[in-house]
Scaffold this motif. Structure first.
Motif, PDB file in Angstrom:
ATOM      1  N   PHE A 425      46.185  53.630   4.127  1.00  0.00           N
ATOM      2  CA  PHE A 425      46.403  52.717   3.006  1.00  0.00           C
ATOM      3  C   PHE A 425      46.566  53.445   1.675  1.00  0.00           C
ATOM      4  CE2 PHE A 425      41.816  53.396   3.319  1.00  0.00           C
ATOM      5  CZ  PHE A 425      41.457  53.658   2.002  1.00  0.00           C
ATOM      6  N   LEU A 426      47.024  52.685   0.680  1.00  0.00           N
ATOM      7  CA  LEU A 426      47.048  53.086  -0.722  1.00  0.00           C
ATOM      8  C   LEU A 426      46.193  52.098  -1.500  1.00  0.00           C
ATOM      9  CD1 LEU A 426      49.970  54.204  -2.953  1.00  0.00           C
ATOM     10  CD2 LEU A 426      48.649  52.199  -3.640  1.00  0.00           C
ATOM     11  N   LYS A 427      45.293  52.612  -2.317  1.00  0.00           N
ATOM     12  CA  LYS A 427      44.415  51.762  -3.128  1.00  0.00           C
ATOM     13  C   LYS A 427      44.664  52.056  -4.597  1.00  0.00           C
ATOM     14  CE  LYS A 427      39.516  50.610  -3.900  1.00  0.00           C
ATOM     15  NZ  LYS A 427      38.135  50.858  -3.439  1.00  0.00           N
ATOM     16  N   LEU A 428      44.938  51.002  -5.352  1.00  0.00           N
ATOM     17  CA  LEU A 428      45.233  51.121  -6.775  1.00  0.00           C
ATOM     18  C   LEU A 428      44.067  50.551  -7.580  1.00  0.00           C
ATOM     19  CD1 LEU A 428      47.796  52.218  -8.159  1.00  0.00           C
ATOM     20  CD2 LEU A 428      48.537  49.851  -8.459  1.00  0.00           C
ATOM     21  N   VAL A 429      43.643  51.297  -8.605  1.00  0.00           N
ATOM     22  CA  VAL A 429      42.569  50.857  -9.507  1.00  0.00           C
ATOM     23  C   VAL A 429      43.180  50.630 -10.883  1.00  0.00           C
ATOM     24  CG1 VAL A 429      40.297  51.412 -10.472  1.00  0.00           C
ATOM     25  CG2 VAL A 429      40.909  52.223  -8.182  1.00  0.00           C
ATOM     26  N   TYR A 430      42.835  49.518 -11.522  1.00  0.00           N
ATOM     27  CA  TYR A 430      43.470  49.150 -12.788  1.00  0.00           C
ATOM     28  C   TYR A 430      42.475  48.400 -13.667  1.00  0.00           C
ATOM     29  CZ  TYR A 430      43.771  44.766 -10.212  1.00  0.00           C
ATOM     30  OH  TYR A 430      43.452  43.657  -9.470  1.00  0.00           O
ATOM     31  N   THR A 431      42.830  48.235 -14.938  1.00  0.00           N
ATOM     32  CA  THR A 431      41.991  47.460 -15.847  1.00  0.00           C
ATOM     33  C   THR A 431      42.430  45.999 -15.815  1.00  0.00           C
ATOM     34  OG1 THR A 431      43.465  47.839 -17.740  1.00  0.00           O
ATOM     35  CG2 THR A 431      41.693  49.440 -17.379  1.00  0.00           C
ATOM     36  N   LYS A 432      41.464  45.094 -15.763  1.00  0.00           N
ATOM     37  CA  LYS A 432      41.775  43.664 -15.744  1.00  0.00           C
ATOM     38  C   LYS A 432      42.202  43.145 -17.113  1.00  0.00           C
ATOM     39  CE  LYS A 432      38.809  42.261 -11.882  1.00  0.00           C
ATOM     40  NZ  LYS A 432      37.654  41.398 -11.485  1.00  0.00           N
ATOM     41  N   ASP A 433      41.819  43.855 -18.170  1.00  0.00           N
ATOM     42  CA  ASP A 433      42.148  43.390 -19.518  1.00  0.00           C
ATOM     43  C   ASP A 433      43.372  44.112 -20.075  1.00  0.00           C
ATOM     44  OD1 ASP A 433      40.909  45.831 -19.628  1.00  0.00           O
ATOM     45  OD2 ASP A 433      39.490  45.304 -21.196  1.00  0.00           O
ATOM     46  N   GLY A 434      44.385  44.253 -19.250  1.00  0.00           N
ATOM     47  CA  GLY A 434      45.602  44.906 -19.711  1.00  0.00           C
ATOM     48  C   GLY A 434      46.489  45.387 -18.586  1.00  0.00           C
ATOM     49  N   GLY A 435      45.923  45.505 -17.383  1.00  0.00           N
ATOM     50  CA  GLY A 435      46.715  45.924 -16.237  1.00  0.00           C
ATOM     51  C   GLY A 435      47.132  47.375 -16.254  1.00  0.00           C
ATOM     52  N   VAL A 436      46.371  48.222 -16.975  1.00  0.00           N
ATOM     53  CA  VAL A 436      46.694  49.647 -17.033  1.00  0.00           C
ATOM     54  C   VAL A 436      46.203  50.333 -15.752  1.00  0.00           C
ATOM     55  CG1 VAL A 436      46.354  51.813 -18.279  1.00  0.00           C
ATOM     56  CG2 VAL A 436      46.587  49.654 -19.539  1.00  0.00           C
ATOM     57  N   SER A 457      52.151  58.200 -13.568  1.00  0.00           N
ATOM     58  CA  SER A 457      52.014  56.864 -14.148  1.00  0.00           C
ATOM     59  C   SER A 457      50.666  56.709 -14.841  1.00  0.00           C
ATOM     60  CB  SER A 457      52.161  55.798 -13.056  1.00  0.00           C
ATOM     61  OG  SER A 457      53.484  55.736 -12.568  1.00  0.00           O
ATOM     62  N   ILE A 458      49.607  57.248 -14.239  1.00  0.00           N
ATOM     63  CA  ILE A 458      48.273  57.174 -14.840  1.00  0.00           C
ATOM     64  C   ILE A 458      48.250  57.920 -16.171  1.00  0.00           C
ATOM     65  CG2 ILE A 458      45.858  57.863 -14.552  1.00  0.00           C
ATOM     66  CD1 ILE A 458      46.284  57.485 -11.512  1.00  0.00           C
ATOM     67  N   ASN A 459      48.822  59.111 -16.187  1.00  0.00           N
ATOM     68  CA  ASN A 459      48.829  59.910 -17.422  1.00  0.00           C
ATOM     69  C   ASN A 459      49.709  59.300 -18.512  1.00  0.00           C
ATOM     70  OD1 ASN A 459      47.024  62.008 -16.706  1.00  0.00           O
ATOM     71  ND2 ASN A 459      48.602  62.975 -15.458  1.00  0.00           N
ATOM     72  N   ARG A 460      50.721  58.544 -18.113  1.00  0.00           N
ATOM     73  CA  ARG A 460      51.570  57.870 -19.105  1.00  0.00           C
ATOM     74  C   ARG A 460      50.952  56.580 -19.615  1.00  0.00           C
ATOM     75  NH1 ARG A 460      55.896  59.094 -15.455  1.00  0.00           N
ATOM     76  NH2 ARG A 460      55.707  56.978 -14.645  1.00  0.00           N
ATOM     77  N   GLY A 461      49.952  56.046 -18.895  1.00  0.00           N
ATOM     78  CA  GLY A 461      49.375  54.765 -19.265  1.00  0.00           C
ATOM     79  C   GLY A 461      50.201  53.590 -18.784  1.00  0.00           C
ATOM     80  N   ASP A 462      50.920  53.753 -17.667  1.00  0.00           N
ATOM     81  CA  ASP A 462      51.758  52.675 -17.137  1.00  0.00           C
ATOM     82  C   ASP A 462      50.919  51.471 -16.734  1.00  0.00           C
ATOM     83  OD1 ASP A 462      53.931  54.263 -17.515  1.00  0.00           O
ATOM     84  OD2 ASP A 462      54.295  54.680 -15.389  1.00  0.00           O
ATOM     85  N   THR A 463      51.536  50.298 -16.774  1.00  0.00           N
ATOM     86  CA  THR A 463      50.865  49.055 -16.388  1.00  0.00           C
ATOM     87  C   THR A 463      51.384  48.567 -15.041  1.00  0.00           C
ATOM     88  OG1 THR A 463      52.504  47.629 -17.433  1.00  0.00           O
ATOM     89  CG2 THR A 463      50.670  48.417 -18.818  1.00  0.00           C
TER      90      THR A 463
END
Length: 499
Positions: A425-436, A457-463
């Motif tokens: 699998f692939l697991k993605l972790v993100y912020t709920k208050d912005g989707g970063v 993408s993480i280093n760029r701050g992608d959403t």
């Protein structure tokens, strides 16, 4: 490091105990054994691999190809810079003065000692396996039975039953390898789960690893890593017995590998003789992270001497030691600091800039390095991650601000064409208050081929929206990343931005 120095047109002397360089990754033998197991063995150890073929079809050809690659690389150095010259000095080096080392070849007493002075010195001596003092390393009966994470590479046969001590990457790697080749395997450790050794791996991956090992028949004994006694074999390659202290359980095996961590290989260099600080924290060279320069023996944090330490023997870098290419990243930083290099010439070569005290090679990584680096572990299956695990994100931001979504690779078009493990699998972790996007963990084949894109993408701050609107190459596992973003968007507490 030698290649980067060659681009700067430097004269290079490499001290190497074998007298010959080998262009292969750290622990190359285990990587080759993994490939041999995939072709000659089976997932459930129902078929034992022919060790003769492992040797003739995999180990020997890989070494030959790696040596040939080394020779081609050295030829490329001369082609890049006519001023560059490379000398390989057989032996081991130790400091005998400031910016001065003595090279001794212990294999040939007739060979005179050599003294080498240099304008820049780079220490890349790597690491060595830890050895528990309580184990009978010096016993003649331990020969062919007791191994550490270095000597296991010379096991020279396929054992019947392998016992492995340690919850780290190397223990898991060899447990998978030997099982795939057809051996019975018992893995035991103090920790509550495999890979639970503080290297940032997500709990979902740890659980998947435990399930996978159990499924293929590896006996895993958690929280049972201490040894009460060892009965060595009566004859070479015979069966010995290990008794565990916590449970009292006994393990009959003909190979025992103790893989309980590693330490730096800097204690024989005599750093103080060069005016450098003594090794720290397990024989590591203390470095300044923006330059990789070694700390001197002067009062305070002084890093003024042009001696650098890169790879596993260094301490203080911001780049994780679990990154297989961390040594290369360290080398790039050190080269940027050590050599004056100008822009690329029109013919594609780099020219030396003699007017500057220090320069940049490709980019000024010494001043601006990505916050996160991608980590890939050559386990079976591969594990890769970047950024924060779900647990680390919750600890840093709070559970109410963190979201996570898991997508199995079976939910991709490519998996319809090329079936793969249902637990990958692939697991993605993100912020709920912005989707970063702040983290990714991948468990499965080709994980190392995917992780770098997500790390960028993480280093760029992608959403999540940016990922969801991307178009991955057709019929690739990159589709799983887009699917994860689409599934996560509904939980984010902001309106979807306008296109």
């Amino acid at each position: 490091m030698a290649y980067l120095a060659g681009l700067a047109g430097k004269k290079i002397a490499i001290v190497e105990p074998r007298g010959r360089l080998l262009a292969a990754p750290t622990g190359w033998v285990s990587k080759v054994l993994r490939e041999a197991g995939r072709e000659l063995g089976s997932k459930d150890a129902s078929r034992r691999a022919d060790w003769g073929r492992v040797l003739s079809d995999f180990l020997e050809p890989t070494a030959q190809r790696a040596f040939a690659l080394t020779d081609r690389t050295l030829e490329q150095l001369h082609a890049v810079s006519t001023a560059c010259s490379v000398s390989i000095l057989k032996g081991r080096a130790k400091f005998t003065g400031e910016m001065q080392v003595q090279v001794v070849d212990g294999s040939d007493e007739r060979e005179p000692q050599r003294t080498v002075r240099a304008g820049s010195i780079f220490i890349a001596t790597g690491s060595l396996a830890n050895r528990l003092a309580s184990l009978p390393w010096s016993s003649s009966r331990a020969d062919g039975f007791l191994f550490d994470s270095d000597t296991i590479q010379s096991v020279g046969r396929l054992p019947r039953h392998v016992a492995i001590q340690g919850a780290g990457v190397i223990g898991f790697e060899y447990a998978s390898i030997f099982r795939r080749l057809g051996a019975d395997v018992t893995l035991f450790f103090r920790e509550a789960a495999p890979l639970d050794v503080g290297i940032g791996i997500d709990s979902s991956v740890k659980q998947a690893v435990l399930r996978r090992m159990t499924k293929v028949g590896v006996t895993v004994l958690c929280e049972d890593g201490d040894i009460e006694s060892i009965l060595l074999p009566e004859r070479k390659h015979g069966m010995g017995r290990i008794t565990l202290a916590n449970s009292g359980r006994t393990i009959e095996c003909d190979v025992f590998m103790s893989a309980i961590g590693r330490h730096g290989n800097a204690d024989t260099l005599d750093l103080p003789a060069a005016g450098l600080a003594a090794p720290v924290r397990g024989n590591l060279v203390h470095v300044e992270p923006s330059s990789m320069r070694a700390r001197t023996a002067k009062d305070g944090l002084d890093f003024s001497m042009p001696v650098y330490a890169i790879g596993d023997c260094s301490y203080g870098s911001k780049i994780t030691g679990m990154l297989l290419s961390s040594g290369q990243a360290h080398a790039a930083i050190a080269a940027n600091h050590a050599f004056s290099l100008d822009d690329q010439r029109s013919d594609g070569r780099l020219k030396a800039n003699t007017s500057a005290a220090s320069g940049a090679l490709f980019s000024d990584v010494s001043n601006s390095y990505p916050d996160h680096s991608a980590v890939a572990l050559w386990t079976d299956p591969t594990i890769a991650y970047a950024g924060l695990s779900e647990e680390a994100a919750v600890a840093k931001l709070g559970a109410d601000r963190v979201g996570a979504v898991k997508v199995y690779f079976t939910d991709t078009v490519k998996a319809c064409v090329r079936p793969r493990g249902k637990d990958e699998f692939l697991k993605l972790v993100y912020t709920k208050d912005g989707g970063v996007i702040i983290g990714v963990s991948i468990f499965g084949s080709d994980a190392s081929e995917i992780v770098q894109n997500v790390c960028s993408s993480i280093n760029r701050g992608d959403t999540l929206w940016q990922i969801a609107r991307s178009v991955p190459p057709a019929v690739t596992y990159q589709e799983s990343l887009r699917t994860a973003a689409l599934r996560a968007i509904h939980s984010v507490n902001v309106e979807q931005p306008e296109p």
